[in-house]
Design a protein around this motif. Structure first.
Motif, PDB file in Angstrom:
ATOM      1  N   GLY A  37       0.803  -1.215   0.000  1.00  0.00           N
ATOM      2  CA  GLY A  37       0.000   0.000   0.000  1.00  0.00           C
ATOM      3  C   GLY A  37       0.834   1.261   0.000  1.00  0.00           C
ATOM      4  O   GLY A  37       0.300   2.365   0.089  1.00  0.00           O
ATOM      5  N   THR A  38       2.170   1.115  -0.080  1.00  0.00           N
ATOM      6  CA  THR A  38       3.022   2.301  -0.197  1.00  0.00           C
ATOM      7  C   THR A  38       3.937   2.096  -1.406  1.00  0.00           C
ATOM      8  O   THR A  38       4.013   1.005  -1.958  1.00  0.00           O
ATOM      9  CB  THR A  38       3.926   2.515   1.037  1.00  0.00           C
ATOM     10  N   HIS A  39       4.657   3.159  -1.773  1.00  0.00           N
ATOM     11  CA  HIS A  39       5.617   3.038  -2.870  1.00  0.00           C
ATOM     12  C   HIS A  39       6.918   2.404  -2.410  1.00  0.00           C
ATOM     13  O   HIS A  39       7.794   2.126  -3.216  1.00  0.00           O
ATOM     14  CB  HIS A  39       5.901   4.422  -3.458  1.00  0.00           C
ATOM     15  N   GLN A  40       7.070   2.213  -1.112  1.00  0.00           N
ATOM     16  CA  GLN A  40       8.325   1.684  -0.573  1.00  0.00           C
ATOM     17  C   GLN A  40       8.491   0.206  -0.926  1.00  0.00           C
ATOM     18  O   GLN A  40       7.702  -0.618  -0.502  1.00  0.00           O
ATOM     19  CB  GLN A  40       8.302   1.832   0.957  1.00  0.00           C
ATOM     20  N   ASN A  41       9.502  -0.089  -1.717  1.00  0.00           N
ATOM     21  CA  ASN A  41       9.665  -1.467  -2.177  1.00  0.00           C
ATOM     22  C   ASN A  41      11.124  -1.725  -2.536  1.00  0.00           C
ATOM     23  O   ASN A  41      11.634  -1.085  -3.446  1.00  0.00           O
ATOM     24  CB  ASN A  41       8.773  -1.700  -3.403  1.00  0.00           C
ATOM     25  N   PRO A  42      11.797  -2.679  -1.870  1.00  0.00           N
ATOM     26  CA  PRO A  42      11.332  -3.429  -0.706  1.00  0.00           C
ATOM     27  C   PRO A  42      11.174  -2.510   0.515  1.00  0.00           C
ATOM     28  O   PRO A  42      11.598  -1.357   0.472  1.00  0.00           O
ATOM     29  CB  PRO A  42      12.452  -4.468  -0.492  1.00  0.00           C
ATOM     30  N   LEU A  52      18.695   1.722  -1.149  1.00  0.00           N
ATOM     31  CA  LEU A  52      17.233   1.686  -1.090  1.00  0.00           C
ATOM     32  C   LEU A  52      16.680   3.095  -1.114  1.00  0.00           C
ATOM     33  O   LEU A  52      17.065   3.931  -0.289  1.00  0.00           O
ATOM     34  CB  LEU A  52      16.780   1.004   0.213  1.00  0.00           C
ATOM     35  N   VAL A  53      15.790   3.348  -2.066  1.00  0.00           N
ATOM     36  CA  VAL A  53      15.144   4.659  -2.107  1.00  0.00           C
ATOM     37  C   VAL A  53      13.964   4.626  -1.133  1.00  0.00           C
ATOM     38  O   VAL A  53      13.004   3.882  -1.331  1.00  0.00           O
ATOM     39  CB  VAL A  53      14.687   5.017  -3.534  1.00  0.00           C
ATOM     40  N   ARG A  54      14.072   5.403  -0.070  1.00  0.00           N
ATOM     41  CA  ARG A  54      13.004   5.434   0.939  1.00  0.00           C
ATOM     42  C   ARG A  54      11.976   6.495   0.567  1.00  0.00           C
ATOM     43  O   ARG A  54      12.342   7.599   0.144  1.00  0.00           O
ATOM     44  CB  ARG A  54      13.593   5.725   2.324  1.00  0.00           C
ATOM     45  N   PHE A  55      10.706   6.132   0.741  1.00  0.00           N
ATOM     46  CA  PHE A  55       9.586   7.044   0.492  1.00  0.00           C
ATOM     47  C   PHE A  55       8.931   7.331   1.843  1.00  0.00           C
ATOM     48  O   PHE A  55       8.469   6.412   2.500  1.00  0.00           O
ATOM     49  CB  PHE A  55       8.514   6.375  -0.377  1.00  0.00           C
ATOM     50  N   SER A  56       8.856   8.584   2.224  1.00  0.00           N
ATOM     51  CA  SER A  56       8.125   8.934   3.454  1.00  0.00           C
ATOM     52  C   SER A  56       6.934   9.779   3.065  1.00  0.00           C
ATOM     53  O   SER A  56       7.089  10.850   2.467  1.00  0.00           O
ATOM     54  CB  SER A  56       9.014   9.732   4.399  1.00  0.00           C
TER      55      SER A  56
END
Ligand code: SF4
Ligand code: SF4
Ligand code: SF4
Length: 241
Positions: A37-42, A52-56
């Motif tokens: 349910g978020t763009h954070q993957n993994p 890792l590109v973190r999305f907050s």
């Protein structure tokens, strides 16, 4: 001359090009993942994702959703706490020419919790099969061949730069002055302690818990003692060896 990165998060579009390029250059296998349910993957760094590109995700006062992007990786600390915590002589090295903090094949097994707990940015991960502890190595093979680190090379937005530390620091300060005109809270994160310098436009906590250095994480008493005695263990092993 020591090297450094500038990661200008104000230019990052979260395309994940750097994340994929890192994985490809390092020959890391694909791993199953879930849409949560978020763009954070993994969801987090793994032994197979050294970048890792973190999305907050946040909501402003008017109810508008916005994201902060943070391409996370090892900071190559100038005085690396993970190296100091290791009890195995020669397991973690710092390359004299570049400042890269390198985990050798000796970086295995029992010290994982101590090494991860010592890292102010929560970076090291352990391969469950080989027990090898892993992280970004600054693409030292490429840098020694006068090539850019793969993630830097791949970033089409110019969000990442790499070069001599003095020049990168100057570039970071100059860019900060520009960003501050629109975003007064803009700042560089731990620039005197690390070789991977992030520029953020807002409070760093709005990007990632470990965007700025955190104190020692919660370790068990045994892990803390193991970390405290690491230098003595190293000495004893070198005498035996
Ligand atoms: Fe951001 Fe550049 Fe990485 Fe894309 S490649 S996610 S723009 S840092
Ligand atoms: Fe070690 Fe963590 Fe610093 Fe990287 S960021 S050099 S893993 S302490
Ligand atoms: Fe991955 Fe190399 Fe970039 Fe480190 S420098 S995050 S190993 S691509």
């Amino acid at each position: 001359m020591p090297k450094a990165f500038l990661v200008d998060t104000t230019r990052c579009t979260a395309c994940r090009g750097c994340q994929v390029a890192c994985k490809e250059w390092k020959g890391m296998p694909a791993v199953p993942t879930k849409q949560t349910g978020t763009h954070q993957n993994p969801p987090d760094l793994t032994p197979y994702n050294l970048k890792l590109v973190r999305f907050s995700e946040h909501m402003d006062k008017s109810g508008k959703v916005f994201w902060n992007f943070f391409p996370d990786q090892c900071r190559h600390c100038l005085e690396a706490p993970c190296k100091q915590a290791s009890s195995v002589e020669g397991a973690i090295l710092q390359d004299a020419a570049t400042g890269a903090v390198i985990y050798t094949e000796k970086t295995v097994q029992e010290d994982f919790d101590v090494i991860r707990g010592a890292c102010p940015y929560d970076i090291p991960r352990q391969n469950p099969q080989t027990r090898q502890i892993v992280k970004c190595d600054m693409c030292i093979d490429r840098v020694r061949a006068n090539l850019l680190p793969m993630c830097v090379k791949t970033c089409a937005m110019g969000a990442m730069s790499f070069g001599e530390r003095d020049e990168i620091l100057k570039k970071a300060e100059a860019r900060l002055a520009v960003v501050k005109k629109e975003s007064p809270k803009a700042q560089l994160l731990n620039p005197t302690d690390v070789a991977v310098i992030y520029l953020v436009a807002e409070d760093p906590a709005l990007y990632h818990k470990f965007a700025v250095a955190q104190g020692p994480q919660l370790l068990t008493r045994g892990q803390l003692l193991a970390g405290m005695f690491a230098p003595f263990k190293r000495m004893a092993r070198s005498i035996q060896g």
